[in-house]
Design a protein around this motif. Structure first.
Motif: not given
Length: 333
Positions: A20-37
């Motif tokens: 849990k400590e190893v995973h908590a060191i790096i923050q997850e990617p933020q504001n994930i969004r899809l752009n499909s045209v």
């Protein structure tokens, strides 16, 4: 005394907290969004906050037909990943995480169905007024370009249709029109009035619509308009060509009449000229008998009076030929 069971519990707790400590060191990617045209899809996100170094990102997907995840982008430094290679039909399960050396953030999951989630851009609209109160509308669906190859929307959705909104430029009343064809005639409009129109692609089978096009405005033909400008031009050209051909025919027959007048020889002259050998034998037989006197006969055409100079030349030529033939007959005697 610590039992074996207690040791196992202590070890599991240490592993759990260390993980849990190893995973908590790096923050997850933020504001994930899809752009499909038009089925070209890109996954976007904001970078993670990490002070120790440059963070990389890994993106994977798993379709409903597979049990394992497959890499789409692995350990990239950019904050976007092209995911157009995912299956176009069916649900795809995406996940993304941040990484630095042997440390990783938690996976962030999201679902994506390219077939339904992609945006369809507006069609190309062309409006042509043809008659009073009538507009011809031409619609062209946008293409799908994948890996440099051009496809049609029908290649992915089967049949497509179009929805249109048309309104008078000076009115707020809007009329809705749906057509399955790229060509549609709108009639019953007021002549000489400006109308505006916009359209969108409509896929009835999946109840999916595209984006609306920009409004295109044009004026209908006035009722006083009887024949189109193009038709008038074509009519003038046709009459001009017809008059030119008639004029050329007149000139041709006048020239032919002057330089090639029509005349006909008597029938016995024609027979004489067509059988020269028989005629010479007849003259030989006649030369053995009594002498005969022959007069010179000149045949002229009355029509040659119209071209005196040309006819006189031809008459002199005929006289010379007849005199020559008479001298030959006298010599033979």
């Amino acid at each position: 005394m610590v039992t074996t069971r207690s040791w196992w519990c202590l070890i599991c707790s240490c592993v759990f907290w260390s993980s849990k400590e190893v995973h908590a060191i790096i923050q997850e990617p933020q504001n994930i969004r899809l752009n499909s045209v038009m089925l070209n899809s890109v996954l976007l996100w904001d970078p993670s906050n990490f002070s120790e170094g440059n963070v990389t990102y890994t993106i994977q997907y798993k379709s409903s037909m597979k049990s394992n995840f497959t890499d789409l982008c692995r350990r990239i430094y950019f904050t976007e990943c092209n995911i157009s290679n995912t299956p176009k039909y069916g649900l795809s399960n995406l996940r993304i995480r941040a990484e630095f050396e042997n440390k990783q953030s938690h996976w962030i999951y999201l679902n994506f169905t390219p077939f339904m989630d992609t945006i369809i851009i507006p069609p190309i609209v062309q409006i042509i007024p043809t008659k009073p109160g009538v507009l011809d509308v031409y619609l062209q669906s946008p293409p799908v370009i994948l890996s440099g190859i051009r496809y049609s929307l029908k290649d992915f959705y089967g049949s497509i249709g179009y929805k249109m909104k048309i309104w008078m430029n000076t009115s707020e009343q809007v009329n809705n029109v749906t057509t399955p064809h790229p060509f549609h005639v709108i009639s019953g409009l007021n002549p000489g009035i400006t109308y505006c129109l916009k359209a969108q692609v409509f896929i009835e089978e999946y109840n999916k619509t595209g984006e609306w096009s920009e409004a295109t405005c044009t004026q209908t033909i006035n009722s006083n308009y009887i024949i189109g400008t193009d038709s008038v031009i074509l009519l003038v050209i046709f009459l001009t060509v017809l008059a030119f051909i008639f004029f050329c025919c007149i000139i041709y027959f006048r020239i032919k009449r002057c330089f090639y007048p029509s005349y006909s020889l008597p029938q016995h002259f024609i027979q004489f000229l067509s059988h020269p050998y028989d005629s010479s034998q007849f003259l030989d037989s006649q030369s053995q008998g009594e002498d005969h006197n022959y007069d010179t006969v000149i045949v002229l055409s009355e029509k040659s009076k119209q071209c005196n100079s040309e006819s006189e030349n031809k008459t002199s030529n005929i006289k010379q030929e007849l005199q020559g033939s008479q001298e030959d007959i006298i010599r033979s005697k």
